[in-house]
Motif scaffolding. Structure first.
Motif, PDB file in Angstrom:
ATOM      1  N   MET A   1      51.912  42.855  53.976  1.00 38.13           N
ATOM      2  CA  MET A   1      50.628  42.770  53.332  1.00 38.13           C
ATOM      3  C   MET A   1      50.831  42.124  51.953  1.00 38.13           C
ATOM      4  SD  MET A   1      48.064  45.910  52.432  1.00 38.13           S
ATOM      5  CE  MET A   1      47.710  46.142  54.153  1.00 38.13           C
ATOM      6  N   ILE A   2      49.940  41.216  51.606  1.00 40.16           N
ATOM      7  CA  ILE A   2      49.995  40.540  50.315  1.00 40.16           C
ATOM      8  C   ILE A   2      49.104  41.292  49.326  1.00 40.16           C
ATOM      9  CG2 ILE A   2      49.555  38.394  49.056  1.00 40.16           C
ATOM     10  CD1 ILE A   2      51.801  38.146  51.115  1.00 40.16           C
ATOM     11  N   HIS A   3      49.668  41.699  48.210  1.00 36.40           N
ATOM     12  CA  HIS A   3      48.925  42.387  47.154  1.00 36.40           C
ATOM     13  C   HIS A   3      48.634  41.404  46.032  1.00 36.40           C
ATOM     14  CE1 HIS A   3      49.394  46.396  48.833  1.00 36.40           C
ATOM     15  NE2 HIS A   3      50.589  45.980  49.217  1.00 36.40           N
ATOM     16  N   TRP A   4      47.413  41.398  45.590  1.00 35.54           N
ATOM     17  CA  TRP A   4      46.923  40.486  44.571  1.00 35.54           C
ATOM     18  C   TRP A   4      47.001  41.163  43.215  1.00 35.54           C
ATOM     19  CZ3 TRP A   4      46.371  35.657  43.850  1.00 35.54           C
ATOM     20  CH2 TRP A   4      45.406  35.099  43.043  1.00 35.54           C
ATOM     21  N   ARG A   5      47.616  40.516  42.239  1.00 34.14           N
ATOM     22  CA  ARG A   5      47.888  41.138  40.948  1.00 34.14           C
ATOM     23  C   ARG A   5      47.155  40.485  39.772  1.00 34.14           C
ATOM     24  NH1 ARG A   5      52.782  40.859  38.947  1.00 34.14           N
ATOM     25  NH2 ARG A   5      52.666  42.941  38.075  1.00 34.14           N
ATOM     26  N   LEU A   6      46.074  39.774  40.035  1.00 34.46           N
ATOM     27  CA  LEU A   6      45.378  39.071  38.958  1.00 34.46           C
ATOM     28  C   LEU A   6      44.940  40.029  37.849  1.00 34.46           C
ATOM     29  CD1 LEU A   6      44.227  36.482  37.740  1.00 34.46           C
ATOM     30  CD2 LEU A   6      42.141  36.879  39.078  1.00 34.46           C
ATOM     31  N   ALA A   7      44.373  41.162  38.202  1.00 32.45           N
ATOM     32  CA  ALA A   7      43.907  42.115  37.180  1.00 32.45           C
ATOM     33  C   ALA A   7      45.069  42.583  36.305  1.00 32.45           C
ATOM     34  CB  ALA A   7      43.220  43.305  37.841  1.00 32.45           C
ATOM     35  N   ILE A   8      46.212  42.799  36.905  1.00 40.05           N
ATOM     36  CA  ILE A   8      47.395  43.257  36.158  1.00 40.05           C
ATOM     37  C   ILE A   8      47.873  42.172  35.200  1.00 40.05           C
ATOM     38  CG2 ILE A   8      49.825  43.930  36.391  1.00 40.05           C
ATOM     39  CD1 ILE A   8      48.930  45.170  39.155  1.00 40.05           C
ATOM     40  N   ILE A   9      47.966  40.946  35.698  1.00 45.63           N
ATOM     41  CA  ILE A   9      48.422  39.825  34.864  1.00 45.63           C
ATOM     42  C   ILE A   9      47.445  39.598  33.710  1.00 45.63           C
ATOM     43  CG2 ILE A   9      48.909  37.348  34.826  1.00 45.63           C
ATOM     44  CD1 ILE A   9      51.032  39.002  36.311  1.00 45.63           C
ATOM     45  N   MET A  10      46.151  39.659  33.996  1.00 51.09           N
ATOM     46  CA  MET A  10      45.154  39.486  32.929  1.00 51.09           C
ATOM     47  C   MET A  10      45.277  40.593  31.885  1.00 51.09           C
ATOM     48  SD  MET A  10      41.805  38.172  35.046  1.00 51.09           S
ATOM     49  CE  MET A  10      40.747  38.148  33.587  1.00 51.09           C
ATOM     50  N   ALA A  11      45.487  41.816  32.315  1.00 51.42           N
ATOM     51  CA  ALA A  11      45.630  42.932  31.366  1.00 51.42           C
ATOM     52  C   ALA A  11      46.884  42.756  30.517  1.00 51.42           C
ATOM     53  CB  ALA A  11      45.672  44.255  32.123  1.00 51.42           C
ATOM     54  N   GLU A  12      47.981  42.353  31.139  1.00 55.51           N
ATOM     55  CA  GLU A  12      49.229  42.138  30.395  1.00 55.51           C
ATOM     56  C   GLU A  12      49.078  41.058  29.335  1.00 55.51           C
ATOM     57  OE1 GLU A  12      52.368  43.243  33.987  1.00 55.51           O
ATOM     58  OE2 GLU A  12      52.112  41.151  33.406  1.00 55.51           O
ATOM     59  N   ARG A  13      48.264  40.060  29.620  1.00 55.54           N
ATOM     60  CA  ARG A  13      48.061  38.949  28.686  1.00 55.54           C
ATOM     61  C   ARG A  13      46.831  39.140  27.801  1.00 55.54           C
ATOM     62  NH1 ARG A  13      51.165  37.413  32.639  1.00 55.54           N
ATOM     63  NH2 ARG A  13      52.456  35.554  32.591  1.00 55.54           N
ATOM     64  N   ASN A  14      46.154  40.287  27.999  1.00 52.24           N
ATOM     65  CA  ASN A  14      44.969  40.605  27.215  1.00 52.24           C
ATOM     66  C   ASN A  14      43.940  39.478  27.257  1.00 52.24           C
ATOM     67  OD1 ASN A  14      43.493  42.413  25.674  1.00 52.24           O
ATOM     68  ND2 ASN A  14      44.213  41.544  23.735  1.00 52.24           N
ATOM     69  N   ILE A  15      43.626  39.020  28.462  1.00 53.02           N
ATOM     70  CA  ILE A  15      42.669  37.933  28.636  1.00 53.02           C
ATOM     71  C   ILE A  15      41.446  38.448  29.395  1.00 53.02           C
ATOM     72  CG2 ILE A  15      43.757  37.040  30.735  1.00 53.02           C
ATOM     73  CD1 ILE A  15      43.075  34.207  29.649  1.00 53.02           C
ATOM     74  N   ARG A  16      40.285  38.081  28.921  1.00 52.93           N
ATOM     75  CA  ARG A  16      39.029  38.525  29.528  1.00 52.93           C
ATOM     76  C   ARG A  16      38.561  37.530  30.590  1.00 52.93           C
ATOM     77  NH1 ARG A  16      35.075  38.729  24.725  1.00 52.93           N
ATOM     78  NH2 ARG A  16      35.946  36.656  24.576  1.00 52.93           N
ATOM     79  N   ASN A  17      37.669  37.983  31.447  1.00 49.27           N
ATOM     80  CA  ASN A  17      37.100  37.115  32.487  1.00 49.27           C
ATOM     81  C   ASN A  17      36.511  35.849  31.869  1.00 49.27           C
ATOM     82  OD1 ASN A  17      37.673  39.370  34.013  1.00 49.27           O
ATOM     83  ND2 ASN A  17      35.651  39.548  34.910  1.00 49.27           N
ATOM     84  N   LYS A  18      35.770  36.018  30.779  1.00 47.74           N
ATOM     85  CA  LYS A  18      35.113  34.894  30.103  1.00 47.74           C
ATOM     86  C   LYS A  18      36.146  33.866  29.638  1.00 47.74           C
ATOM     87  CE  LYS A  18      31.917  33.975  26.320  1.00 47.74           C
ATOM     88  NZ  LYS A  18      31.044  34.576  25.317  1.00 47.74           N
ATOM     89  N   ASP A  19      37.232  34.347  29.074  1.00 46.09           N
ATOM     90  CA  ASP A  19      38.276  33.449  28.570  1.00 46.09           C
ATOM     91  C   ASP A  19      38.966  32.709  29.714  1.00 46.09           C
ATOM     92  OD1 ASP A  19      37.740  34.384  25.968  1.00 46.09           O
ATOM     93  OD2 ASP A  19      39.168  36.027  26.226  1.00 46.09           O
ATOM     94  N   LEU A  20      39.275  33.432  30.780  1.00 46.43           N
ATOM     95  CA  LEU A  20      39.940  32.806  31.921  1.00 46.43           C
ATOM     96  C   LEU A  20      39.014  31.803  32.594  1.00 46.43           C
ATOM     97  CD1 LEU A  20      42.542  32.631  33.519  1.00 46.43           C
ATOM     98  CD2 LEU A  20      41.712  34.507  34.962  1.00 46.43           C
ATOM     99  N   ALA A  21      37.745  32.101  32.650  1.00 43.99           N
ATOM    100  CA  ALA A  21      36.778  31.167  33.220  1.00 43.99           C
ATOM    101  C   ALA A  21      36.757  29.866  32.419  1.00 43.99           C
ATOM    102  CB  ALA A  21      35.384  31.801  33.257  1.00 43.99           C
ATOM    103  N   ALA A  22      36.778  29.991  31.102  1.00 42.15           N
ATOM    104  CA  ALA A  22      36.778  28.806  30.247  1.00 42.15           C
ATOM    105  C   ALA A  22      38.049  27.978  30.432  1.00 42.15           C
ATOM    106  CB  ALA A  22      36.619  29.216  28.786  1.00 42.15           C
ATOM    107  N   LEU A  23      39.178  28.637  30.595  1.00 43.38           N
ATOM    108  CA  LEU A  23      40.454  27.939  30.757  1.00 43.38           C
ATOM    109  C   LEU A  23      40.610  27.270  32.119  1.00 43.38           C
ATOM    110  CD1 LEU A  23      42.853  30.575  29.157  1.00 43.38           C
ATOM    111  CD2 LEU A  23      42.317  28.304  28.251  1.00 43.38           C
ATOM    112  N   THR A  24      39.991  27.857  33.136  1.00 47.46           N
ATOM    113  CA  THR A  24      40.202  27.365  34.505  1.00 47.46           C
ATOM    114  C   THR A  24      39.060  26.525  35.049  1.00 47.46           C
ATOM    115  OG1 THR A  24      39.217  29.349  35.472  1.00 47.46           O
ATOM    116  CG2 THR A  24      41.622  29.354  35.132  1.00 47.46           C
ATOM    117  N   GLY A  25      37.867  26.684  34.498  1.00 45.80           N
ATOM    118  CA  GLY A  25      36.704  26.023  35.080  1.00 45.80           C
ATOM    119  C   GLY A  25      36.138  26.786  36.270  1.00 45.80           C
TER     120      GLY A  25
END
Length: 72
Positions: A1-25
């Motif tokens: 089973m593949i576990h998705w760790r996006l929430a963990i990585i974002m928390a470790e880097r202290n990045i918000r949804n809004k910020d990641l959206a701006a960086l990624t499009g």
């Protein structure tokens, strides 16, 4: 089973949804949906690439494999 760790990585880097959206499009709504998943069945290569670039990580940082004990 593949576990998705996006929430963990974002928390470790202290990045918000809004910020990641701006960086990624990627829209904030899509980021939010990706973030709450614990398992991922499919992800577009372009999306994965954008996330890795913005978070300065490798795909293996966002996904890990673990045996599913219920399938034994």
């Amino acid at each position: 089973m593949i576990h998705w760790r996006l929430a963990i990585i974002m928390a470790e880097r202290n990045i918000r949804n809004k910020d990641l959206a701006a960086l990624t499009g990627i829209s904030e709504r899509s980021i939010s949906r990706l973030k709450v998943r614990r398992q991922v069945s499919r992800i577009d290569a372009e999306t994965l690439s954008a996330l890795c670039k913005a978070l300065r990580c490798q795909p293996g940082d966002l996904m890990i494999y673990a045996d599913d004990p219920s399938t034994d």
